[in-house]
Design an enzyme around this catalytic site. Structure first.
Site: not given
Length: 815
Positions: A484, A710
């Site tokens: 999965k 940043y």
């Protein structure tokens, strides 16, 4: 191979049950899935911890194999084939190989050590092939099974052998010595690999040195611990950077960005050697090769001319996404007959399309005439049901008369000129060529164009981890493997295909679309959908998936559709809630469940399951015991009232290890398959599956007080070299991994992440690392591990793995 059924009967001291009538044996096989098995195959039914090949003999007889070495004749097969019954089929295989080796008297180089065996073997093949017809181990066939298979490939035209031997514990090397019988021995680097199999370093060295007990000479890095285990009859040739008493003393070592220069003293003569590598491991491996050349009396000029042409060895078969929905198997640096057989088996194992294409160069050093060699190649191509064959080179055109629908080109450039006319689409393409053909250019032309960040998936590690957990199970316990969440981020189809190859019993997915994707791609294993939505039931039925049913509402919705479609005994899986309180029928709903199912013939309860909440934390073992007891009670109630005997399963990965008494009929293997355990001791036995890699895009130097990224969250406190890596939080790297919390690995050194992780990039400090733009960067793998990352980020490895974006290309490989 010069063996027949009478020889084999004599070697194994066993009588045939059947009538083989002196048949010639052309192929030795241990893999029932290989399409190369035929009437000239002798199949050894090996018995291991996790598998017994005797169960596949009936199918093999149907496919035309009729000679077998077995420990017993399975019921119903006596008289249907020829059988040699032996006590141990692996030992029988090794006996045959040891006898076969004794028929040849040319020099054999045996290579062992912890690291570098395959590289030294491949480099020696390159260095010596101008003068010898070399037979060598294909890929890294160095195990108790791989070594005999390698030796059995010798033919009368070979005049030098190079075989590697790998061991993981004591009492293994003696058998390999009998099979290889090396005249020249090489001991490569002794490291920590397989330390758990030995009581001490001395014991490991002693065991490895058994390979050279009867060798003429052994080559090694000077070491007192090694020398105490060298036979007095064996000549010792050592090398050292520090000990002047070594046979070859390396007196000087300098390097540039791309080359290393050494001065070596041998028999009083000082020579200079330029090595085309800078990393320590490669330099040491080159020196091992150097000593072989010196022992064989090559002159310094020839040694230099050949060593400067050495190249990095790609030891892996890689699966890559190609153009036009193709998949590529990249084996672009190797073209010999034995490795072709391996690559074709891998192609069948990993094919993602019905159409299979092979691009193959001329084959060198087969020891066979072109007529015999290419006849054998044609047989392989036909037996493997190859849809399209493309030959590149002067001699491979011999196949024109044997493969009338094949296409041939004189060289790689000519092929590339015509590549667009070949209309590659919806096919699996094996690209296999000798290095001189530069088939990496073909791979580049046919590969899907993506950015340079890739998640490499080691299929060998998947197999290892699967077998590790399977070894903990009773022989009757089935295995469901969870694929999965796109195979926990590793890639669903490719791993499902490998698990199908390993004959896993079930696959588990979370949602119907994951299962549909696998079924559409050709996966035939039964697939259970753990979290089906009611709206997905028609698609589940259409694609023959099997839903987990966890509520009366869901059951009634499914039964309504099943009745409309007039289904009979459609498999469903009943989920019980025993304490997880996520999904499942609770105790007070069991009576209603029984009433709803009783007498209903549209569905069949294939399994009853539950899920443990705390199987990874032994502090809560009492709660696990409570869950197991409740599961026993509720599942037994269902089975008794409905008079059914379904598969029962409750254990997940941690449960397999911590609560083996609750194996029931099946277990569900999840994160452990991908190399992650919650137990630090168990983790030592698992292999890393996924390595997330990128490259250095740019390096810049910033001054004291300048900032990075940043918000200026990093301020330099010295002149610093900063490398930018093209991977960011859009690729699945958590922003919280930045600002000095995390690191990447460059040149085996830690490079701290500076400032904030950007959407598509991150920056690292490489002031103390000698590196350049374009160098490889490891984001996670061996270091840092996903477990370490999860601990630092206060999360779990599942989240790290499943967060990797689908825009990151997955590359699957097998060592």
């Amino acid at each position: 191979m010069n063996l027949n059924s009478a020889n084999i009967e004599s070697i194994l001291n066993s009588k045939w049950n059947g009538n083989p009538t002196g048949e010639t044996i052309d192929t030795i096989s241990i893999d029932s899935r290989s399409l190369q098995n035929n009437e000239k195959t002798l199949f050894f039914a090996l018995v291991g911890i996790n598998n017994d090949a005797h169960i596949y003999l009936k199918d093999l007889i149907t496919k035309g194999v009729h000679n077998f070495v077995v420990t017993h004749i399975p019921d119903g097969l006596e008289g249907k084939a020829n059988f040699l019954v032996v006590k141990n089929t692996l030992e029988a295989l090794q006996q045959i190989a040891a006898h076969y080796r004794s028929l040849f008297s040319f020099p054999i180089i045996g290579v062992t050590g912890s690291n570098g065996k395959t590289i030294v073997k491949e480099w020696l093949n390159f260095l010596l092939s101008p003068d010898f017809n070399v037979i060598r181990s294909p890929k890294s066939y160095n195990s108790q099974v791989g070594v005999p298979l390698s030796v059995l490939a010798i033919n009368e035209q070979h005049n030098l052998g190079i075989f590697e031997a790998g061991i993981s514990t004591v009492s293994e090397m003696e058998q390999l010595q009998k099979i290889i019988q090396p005249t020249i021995g090489i001991l490569t680097n002794i490291g920590s690999a397989h330390d758990e199999g030995f009581a001490s370093l001395e014991e490991k060295i002693k065991e490895k040195m058994l390979l050279f007990n009867h060798s003429e000479v052994v080559i090694y890095q000077k070491n007192n611990k090694v020398e105490q285990f060298i036979s007095p009859k064996t000549k010792a040739i050592s090398w050292s950077f520090a000990d002047t008493t070594a046979t070859v003393f390396i007196s000087k070592k300098e390097h540039t960005h791309e080359n290393t220069f050494v001065e070596y003293n041998y028999k009083g003569n000082v020579s200079t050697l330029e090595i085309p590598f800078v990393d320590d491991a490669s330099v040491e491996n080159v020196i091992s090769c150097l000593l072989v050349l010196l022992y064989l009396e090559y002159d310094a000029k020839t040694i230099q001319n050949r060593i400067e042409l050495l190249y990095p060895i790609e030891m892996r078969l890689k699966v890559k996404k190609g153009i036009n929905n193709c998949s590529l198997i990249d084996d672009s640096y190797s073209s010999d007959f034995q490795s072709l057989k391996i690559a074709l088996d891998f192609l069948e194992n990993q094919k993602q399309h019905q159409k299979k294409t092979v691009v193959l160069s001329d084959i060198f050093q087969s020891g066979l005439s072109n007529e015999v060699l290419y006849s054998k190649v044609a047989e392989l191509i036909i037996s493997n049901n190859i849809s399209r064959f493309i030959g590149i080179g002067e001699t491979i055109s011999t196949l024109k008369t044997k493969l009338p629908n094949a296409v041939f080109y004189k060289d790689t450039n000519t092929f590339l000129v015509h590549v667009e006319q070949l209309n590659f689409e919806n096919e699996t393409i094996l690209i296999k060529g000798a290095r001189s053909f530069q088939f990496e250019e073909i791979v580049a032309a046919l590969a899907e164009k993506t950015h340079e960040t890739v998640l490499e998936i080691n299929l060998n590690a998947i197999s290892h981890n699967f077998n590790f957990f399977k070894s903990k199970l009773k022989p009757t316990t089935k295995m469901m493997a969870m694929v999965k969440a796109f195979g926990y981020g590793s890639g669903g189809f490719e791993i499902a295909k490998l698990l199908e190859h390993h004959k896993v019993d079930y696959l588990g997915v979370a949602f119907a679309d994951e299962g549909i994707s696998l079924k559409t791609a050709g996966i035939k294993l039964p697939i259970m959908v753990l979290n089906p939505e009611n709206t997905s039931f028609p698609a589940i039925i259409q694609h023959q998936l099997e839903p987990e049913i966890y509520s009366l509402k869901g059951l009634n919705a499914f039964l309504k559709i099943a009745e409309q479609k007039k289904l009979k005994d459609f498999p469903i899986h009943i989920k019980l809630d025993t304490g997880m309180h996520r999904l499942g029928f609770e105790a007070n709903t069991i009576d209603d469940l029984i009433v709803t199912l009783k007498g209903n013939q549209t569905v069949k309860v294939k399994s009853i399951l539950s899920h443990l909440a705390t199987s990874d934390d032994l502090q809560h073992k009492d709660f696990v015991a409570y869950q197991i007891n409740l599961f026993e009670k509720l599942s037994s109630q269902l089975m008794n009232k409905l008079q059914i005997t379904p598969i029962r399963h409750i254990l997940n990965t941690s449960g397999i290890s911590n609560f083996p008494q609750a194996q029931y009929d099946m277990v569900r293997l999840g994160i452990g398959l991908y190399g992650v355990s919650n137990d630090s001791e168990e983790q030592k036995y698992l292999e890393n599956v996924g390595t997330l890699k990128s490259i250095i895009s740019q390096i810049r130097t910033i001054q004291l007080g300048e900032s990075v990224g940043y918000g200026r969250r990093f301020m330099a406190n010295r002149e610093s070299r900063i490398a930018t890596i093209p991977i960011g939080y859009a690729d699945g790297i958590a922003r919280s991994w930045g600002n000095g919390v995390g690191f990447v690995t460059i040149k085996n050194k830690k490079a701290p992440i500076l400032g904030s992780v950007c959407m598509d990039m991150l920056m690292v400090d490489v002031t103390e690392i000698e590196c350049k733009e374009g160098d490889s960067v490891v984001i996670f793998g061996e270091s840092p591990t996903v477990t370490y990352m999860a601990e630092q980020l206060k999360t779990i490895p599942y989240e790290i793995l499943t967060s990797i974006s689908q825009r990151v290309k997955r590359v699957f490989y097998r060592e």
